[in-house]
Design a protein around this motif. Structure first.
Motif, PDB file in Angstrom:
ATOM      1  N   ARG A 156       0.851  -1.181   0.000  1.00 26.92           N
ATOM      2  CA  ARG A 156       0.000   0.000   0.000  1.00 26.92           C
ATOM      3  C   ARG A 156       0.891   1.237   0.000  1.00 26.92           C
ATOM      4  O   ARG A 156       1.752   1.406   0.872  1.00 26.92           O
ATOM      5  CB  ARG A 156      -0.944  -0.019   1.206  1.00 26.92           C
ATOM      6  N   LEU A 157       0.694   2.090  -0.996  1.00 29.32           N
ATOM      7  CA  LEU A 157       1.524   3.274  -1.189  1.00 29.32           C
ATOM      8  C   LEU A 157       0.662   4.528  -1.078  1.00 29.32           C
ATOM      9  O   LEU A 157      -0.533   4.501  -1.380  1.00 29.32           O
ATOM     10  CB  LEU A 157       2.193   3.237  -2.566  1.00 29.32           C
ATOM     11  N   PRO A 158       1.270   5.622  -0.653  1.00 30.87           N
ATOM     12  CA  PRO A 158       0.501   6.875  -0.572  1.00 30.87           C
ATOM     13  C   PRO A 158       0.038   7.327  -1.948  1.00 30.87           C
ATOM     14  O   PRO A 158       0.781   7.240  -2.927  1.00 30.87           O
ATOM     15  CB  PRO A 158       1.489   7.870   0.044  1.00 30.87           C
ATOM     16  N   ARG A 159      -1.180   7.803  -1.997  1.00 26.63           N
ATOM     17  CA  ARG A 159      -1.755   8.294  -3.246  1.00 26.63           C
ATOM     18  C   ARG A 159      -1.773   9.812  -3.194  1.00 26.63           C
ATOM     19  O   ARG A 159      -2.376  10.412  -2.313  1.00 26.63           O
ATOM     20  CB  ARG A 159      -3.177   7.746  -3.442  1.00 26.63           C
ATOM     21  N   GLY A 160      -1.068  10.426  -4.143  1.00 23.64           N
ATOM     22  CA  GLY A 160      -1.044  11.877  -4.208  1.00 23.64           C
ATOM     23  C   GLY A 160      -2.272  12.425  -4.910  1.00 23.64           C
ATOM     24  O   GLY A 160      -3.229  11.697  -5.199  1.00 23.64           O
ATOM     25  N   GLU A 161      -2.221  13.699  -5.208  1.00 23.21           N
ATOM     26  CA  GLU A 161      -3.358  14.356  -5.840  1.00 23.21           C
ATOM     27  C   GLU A 161      -3.738  13.696  -7.153  1.00 23.21           C
ATOM     28  O   GLU A 161      -4.917  13.618  -7.507  1.00 23.21           O
ATOM     29  CB  GLU A 161      -3.032  15.836  -6.064  1.00 23.21           C
ATOM     30  N   GLU A 168       7.906   5.141  -6.929  1.00 28.27           N
ATOM     31  CA  GLU A 168       7.729   4.515  -5.623  1.00 28.27           C
ATOM     32  C   GLU A 168       7.319   3.052  -5.764  1.00 28.27           C
ATOM     33  O   GLU A 168       7.653   2.220  -4.912  1.00 28.27           O
ATOM     34  CB  GLU A 168       6.707   5.293  -4.797  1.00 28.27           C
ATOM     35  N   ILE A 169       6.599   2.736  -6.820  1.00 24.60           N
ATOM     36  CA  ILE A 169       6.266   1.339  -7.083  1.00 24.60           C
ATOM     37  C   ILE A 169       7.547   0.537  -7.313  1.00 24.60           C
ATOM     38  O   ILE A 169       7.750  -0.541  -6.734  1.00 24.60           O
ATOM     39  CB  ILE A 169       5.331   1.218  -8.307  1.00 24.60           C
ATOM     40  N   LEU A 170       8.439   1.067  -8.133  1.00 26.08           N
ATOM     41  CA  LEU A 170       9.697   0.369  -8.409  1.00 26.08           C
ATOM     42  C   LEU A 170      10.548   0.265  -7.159  1.00 26.08           C
ATOM     43  O   LEU A 170      11.187  -0.767  -6.911  1.00 26.08           O
ATOM     44  CB  LEU A 170      10.456   1.095  -9.517  1.00 26.08           C
ATOM     45  N   GLU A 171      10.561   1.304  -6.350  1.00 24.41           N
ATOM     46  CA  GLU A 171      11.353   1.262  -5.115  1.00 24.41           C
ATOM     47  C   GLU A 171      10.806   0.220  -4.146  1.00 24.41           C
ATOM     48  O   GLU A 171      11.571  -0.473  -3.468  1.00 24.41           O
ATOM     49  CB  GLU A 171      11.389   2.638  -4.464  1.00 24.41           C
ATOM     50  N   ALA A 257      16.403   6.640  -6.275  1.00 22.48           N
ATOM     51  CA  ALA A 257      16.760   7.573  -5.206  1.00 22.48           C
ATOM     52  C   ALA A 257      17.025   6.825  -3.907  1.00 22.48           C
ATOM     53  O   ALA A 257      17.886   7.217  -3.123  1.00 22.48           O
ATOM     54  CB  ALA A 257      15.634   8.593  -5.013  1.00 22.48           C
ATOM     55  N   ARG A 258      16.315   5.735  -3.661  1.00 19.78           N
ATOM     56  CA  ARG A 258      16.495   4.994  -2.421  1.00 19.78           C
ATOM     57  C   ARG A 258      17.842   4.314  -2.365  1.00 19.78           C
ATOM     58  O   ARG A 258      18.355   4.029  -1.274  1.00 19.78           O
ATOM     59  CB  ARG A 258      15.362   3.972  -2.286  1.00 19.78           C
TER      60      ARG A 258
END
Length: 278
Positions: A156-161, A168-171, A257-258
Motif C-alpha cells: 500500500r503506497l501513498p496516493r497523491g493528488e 515509488e512502485i519500483l522502489e 533515489a532509495r
C-alpha cells in the motif's frame, strides 16, 4: 535487420547470465545475446517495457479481443523476457480483459513474480491468477483503498493528488529484491512508466496484422511538434513471425533515489508527476 535464431545452447547461456553464473561478453555479435543479454546481465534496477501490436499500432479490437495479435515467435519472445526478469507488472485492466497467467510456458525458465497495480482495490480475489497455482502475486494499492483479504502480498503506497508514483512502485519492489522489471501491460500502464522516464528498453513487437481500429499500444500525452517526440536509438530484429524494435530509452540504467546515499526530497515538480495507475 538481424534474425533471432534461438537454440538450447544460447538460451542456457542466457539463463546462466541471469543467474550470474556467467558474464555477458563485452561484445555480443550473436543477435540473441545482443537482444536478451542486457536484460539477463542487468545489475540494479532495469526496466523493460514490452508492446505486442499490429501493423497499424493496435493491441486489441474495439471489443477487447487481444488474443493472437503476436505470432508464435512473438509469444516466445515475450516468454523469454518474462524468464529473464524478476517481476512482471500489469495494470488491473489487463487482468479484467485477458485474465493472464503471466507464466513462462513457451520457453524453459523461471516464472516471474506477478505484480498487479490495483490502485483502488477493485480486484475481488476470485480472479483466475489468484488460483492458478502460479508464481507469487503482489498487489500495489493506494493506502486509501479499502482493505480486503487477498491470497497475495499487498503493498500500500501513498496516493497523491494525481495518484500513485511509479518510481515509488519500483522502489517498493526493489525493497523485495525485485530489480529487473518487465512492464507488460496494458497500454496505459506502459505509457505512464515511459512518460516518467523509468524505462530502460522498450520492445515493440509488430505482427503482420491490420486491425483497423481499437486501442493503441502506447498513448503518451500529446505534443505540439515532432522535436518533442522520443527518438530512441533502436535495433531491429526479425523474430520470424514478428519484427521487433529494441528501443533504448536510456543508454545507462540509473539507480533509484532509495539506492543513493541520500534520498532526494520530493519537489513540487516531482509531486505533479504522480499518476493514477491501475
Amino acid at each position: 535487420m538481424r534474425r533471432i535464431d534461438m537454440n538450447d545452447m544460447l538460451w542456457s547461456r542466457l539463463l546462466a547470465i541471469r543467474q550470474r553464473k556467467q558474464a555477458l561478453p563485452a561484445r555480443a555479435p550473436e543477435p540473441a545475446l545482443a537482444l536478451y543479454g542486457p536484460i539477463a546481465a542487468a545489475r540494479g534496477r532495469f526496466v523493460l517495457a514490452q508492446v505486442g501490436q499490429s501493423l497499424d499500432g493496435r493491441v486489441a479490437t474495439p471489443f477487447g479481443d487481444a488474443r493472437d495479435i503476436s505470432g508464435p515467435d512473438g509469444i516466445a519472445h515475450l516468454h523469454r523476457c518474462r524468464a529473464l526478469v524478476d517481476a512482471v507488472i500489469i495494470g488491473i485492466g489487463t487482468v479484467k480483459a485477458d485474465n493472464p497467467r503471466l507464466s513462462v510456458r513457451a520457453v524453459t525458465g523461471p516464472d516471474p513474480v506477478r505484480v498487479v497495480i490495483d490502485c483502488h482495490a477493485e480486484l475481488t480475489g476470485e480472479e483466475g491468477l489468484f488460483h492458478d497455482g502460479g508464481a507469487q502475486i503482489i498487489l500495489i494499492q493506494s493506502d486509501k483503498a479499502p482493505q480486503r483479504d487477498y491470497p497475495a502480498d499487498v503493498i500500500r503506497l501513498p496516493r497523491g493528488e494525481n495518484g500513485l508514483c511509479p518510481n515509488e512502485i519500483l522502489e517498493a519492489l526493489e525493497d523485495r529484491n525485485l530489480e529487473r522489471i518487465l512492464v507488460e501491460g496494458g497500454a496505459r500502464t506502459i505509457a505512464r512508466f515511459v512518460d516518467h522516464g523509468l524505462v530502460d528498453h522498450l520492445h515493440v513487437s509488430i505482427a503482420p496484422l491490420i486491425i483497423g481500429s481499437g486501442p493503441q499500444g502506447i498513448s503518451l500525452p500529446p505534443i505540439r511538434t515532432l522535436s518533442e517526440a522520443h527518438r530512441p536509438s533502436a535495433n531491429v530484429f526479425s523474430l520470424g513471425s514478428d519484427v521487433l524494435f529494441d528501443c533504448r530509452l536510456r543508454e545507462q540504467p540509473v539507480a533509484s533515489a532509495r539506492r543513493q546515499s541520500q534520498k532526494v526530497q520530493v519537489t513540487d515538480q516531482a509531486a505533479s508527476a504522480l499518476v493514477d495507475i491501475g
